[in-house]
Design a protein around this motif. Structure first.
Motif, PDB file in Angstrom:
ATOM      1  N   UNK A  88      26.320 -72.764  95.181  1.00 42.41           N
ATOM      2  CA  UNK A  88      27.219 -71.631  94.926  1.00 42.41           C
ATOM      3  C   UNK A  88      28.612 -71.904  95.494  1.00 42.41           C
ATOM      4  N   UNK A  89      28.668 -72.456  96.701  1.00 43.25           N
ATOM      5  CA  UNK A  89      29.976 -72.751  97.315  1.00 43.25           C
ATOM      6  C   UNK A  89      30.739 -73.761  96.467  1.00 43.25           C
ATOM      7  N   UNK A  90      30.044 -74.762  95.939  1.00 43.81           N
ATOM      8  CA  UNK A  90      30.739 -75.773  95.124  1.00 43.81           C
ATOM      9  C   UNK A  90      31.312 -75.174  93.848  1.00 43.81           C
ATOM     10  N   UNK A  91      30.809 -74.023  93.441  1.00 48.91           N
ATOM     11  CA  UNK A  91      31.357 -73.344  92.260  1.00 48.91           C
ATOM     12  C   UNK A  91      32.390 -72.279  92.608  1.00 48.91           C
ATOM     13  N   UNK A  92      32.182 -71.547  93.714  1.00 47.44           N
ATOM     14  CA  UNK A  92      33.007 -70.362  93.983  1.00 47.44           C
ATOM     15  C   UNK A  92      34.179 -70.633  94.916  1.00 47.44           C
ATOM     16  N   UNK A  93      34.069 -71.638  95.793  1.00 48.53           N
ATOM     17  CA  UNK A  93      35.094 -71.851  96.815  1.00 48.53           C
ATOM     18  C   UNK A  93      36.430 -72.256  96.200  1.00 48.53           C
ATOM     19  N   UNK A  94      37.507 -71.701  96.757  1.00 46.53           N
ATOM     20  CA  UNK A  94      38.844 -72.100  96.309  1.00 46.53           C
ATOM     21  C   UNK A  94      39.086 -73.582  96.627  1.00 46.53           C
ATOM     22  N   UNK A  95      38.379 -74.108  97.626  1.00 50.73           N
ATOM     23  CA  UNK A  95      38.469 -75.532  97.977  1.00 50.73           C
ATOM     24  C   UNK A  95      38.072 -76.424  96.807  1.00 50.73           C
ATOM     25  N   UNK A 115      36.464 -67.740  94.158  1.00 45.42           N
ATOM     26  CA  UNK A 115      35.873 -66.937  95.239  1.00 45.42           C
ATOM     27  C   UNK A 115      34.595 -66.262  94.782  1.00 45.42           C
ATOM     28  N   UNK A 116      33.973 -65.526  95.710  1.00 39.67           N
ATOM     29  CA  UNK A 116      32.720 -64.862  95.373  1.00 39.67           C
ATOM     30  C   UNK A 116      32.041 -64.319  96.607  1.00 39.67           C
ATOM     31  N   UNK A 117      30.776 -63.979  96.443  1.00 37.39           N
ATOM     32  CA  UNK A 117      30.031 -63.390  97.557  1.00 37.39           C
ATOM     33  C   UNK A 117      28.585 -63.888  97.534  1.00 37.39           C
ATOM     34  N   UNK A 122      27.059 -69.173 110.263  1.00 35.36           N
ATOM     35  CA  UNK A 122      27.818 -70.413 110.152  1.00 35.36           C
ATOM     36  C   UNK A 122      28.538 -70.551 108.832  1.00 35.36           C
ATOM     37  N   UNK A 123      27.833 -70.244 107.752  1.00 33.72           N
ATOM     38  CA  UNK A 123      28.466 -70.400 106.436  1.00 33.72           C
ATOM     39  C   UNK A 123      29.576 -69.370 106.236  1.00 33.72           C
ATOM     40  N   UNK A 166      33.390 -70.667 105.157  1.00 28.87           N
ATOM     41  CA  UNK A 166      34.060 -70.399 103.863  1.00 28.87           C
ATOM     42  C   UNK A 166      34.897 -69.117 103.867  1.00 28.87           C
ATOM     43  N   UNK A 167      35.120 -68.554 105.057  1.00 28.16           N
ATOM     44  CA  UNK A 167      35.856 -67.275 105.125  1.00 28.16           C
ATOM     45  C   UNK A 167      37.247 -67.375 104.517  1.00 28.16           C
TER      46      UNK A 167
END
Ligand code: NAP
Length: 249
Positions: A124-131, A136-138, A171-172, A176-177
């Motif tokens: 999910x992070x690899x899809x939603x993160x602005x990085x 973004x997302x939740x 931690x996560x 990703x904050x």
């Protein structure tokens, strides 16, 4: 049409199914993941579609990285960019003491309740993160009051696995904050679902519910409401939070 796309692991039964139904009512396109019970997943999808919503069912064991990759690719292809993940799939086994646990069971419990949520959160992070160029997302992790209570004489392994999930939430959320992703947790208590039969105690909620401060067990829909709140812009300044949904315990 709303751009909200949610993947709910273990969305075919119990808390996951209630969350899938409510998410569809709130305008999300919904992926109902399941591992074995295809008919239950199809029922949830049919119900959402009959009400005019969009939903797909995808079989995948979230403990297997290749299956998680296939699951997320199905969401990409069939629903569009992911905006929300509910790490709900989880399991427990027959009630016993810690000194009766064996290696195989511990491996299964860690896989289902820790590895699965980690693999899905990463995807999910690899899809939603602005990085990664995402919008973004939740993420909401479905933990348990057991993480606080320890579940003595029932399933200390399950309780400890949810404790690990709570550490991951903290931690996560911090990791990703600043990347547009909020990560929060719900910790249900005794909820009326089929999971208690896996522990060999199908009547557990009816038996123990009256002993709780509120005098009853909870309904899956009561958990779904808080999950949807934590996914929604109504909680836009909340991350790394734990909401106890345990009738006062
Ligand atoms: P449930 O009724 O037993 O449903 C579990 C769901 O998870 C099913 O959809 C199942 O799919 C799926 N699942 C299990 N292992 C999976 C895997 N490896 N890969 C993909 N899907 C998998 O359970 P529930 O009570 O709704 O529990 C949902 C979550 O809430 C769990 O994380 C649980 O620990 C937590 N929780 C429940 C309670 C409670 O009292 N019910 C309390 C605290 C926390 P299949 O049917 O296809 O196998």
């Amino acid at each position: 049409m709303s751009n909200d796309v949610v993947l709910i692991t273990g969305g075919s039964r119990g808390i996951g199914a209630a969350t899938a139904r409510l998410a569809a009512v709130r305008g999300y396109r919904v992926c109902v993941n399941f591992r074995t019970d295809e008919a239950a997943a199809a029922d949830v999808v049919d119900e959402i579609r009959a009400a005019g919503g969009t939903a797909i069912a995808v079989r995948a064991d979230v403990t297997r990285s290749a299956e998680v990759d296939r699951l997320f690719r199905a969401v990409d292809d069939e629903l569009g960019p992911l905006t929300a993940l509910v790490n709900n799939a989880g399991t427990l086994e027959k009630q016993c003491r810690l000194d009766e646990l064996d290696e195989e069971r511990l491996t299964r419990i860690w896989a289902a309740n820790i590895t699965g949520p980690f693999l899905c959160a990463g995807a999910a992070v690899r899809r939603m993160s602005t990085r990664y160029g995402g919008a973004g997302g939740a993420i909401v992790n479905v933990s348990s009051a057991a993480a606080r209570l320890g579940s003595p004489n029932e399933y200390v392994d399950y309780a400890a696995s949810k404790g690990a999930l709570d550490s991951m939430t903290t931690g996560l959320a911090l990791e990703v904050a600043a990347e547009g992703i909020r990560v929060n947790s719900v910790r249900p208590g005794l909820i009326h679902t089929g999971i208690h039969a896996l522990g060999g105690d199908p009547g557990r909620v009816d038996r123990v519910g009256p002993l709780l401060p509120m005098g009853r067990g909870g309904q899956p829909e009561e958990i779904a409401e808080t999950i949807l709140f934590l996914l929604s812009p109504a909680s836009s300044y909340t991350t790394g939070a734990f909401v106890d949904l345990a009738g006062g315990r």
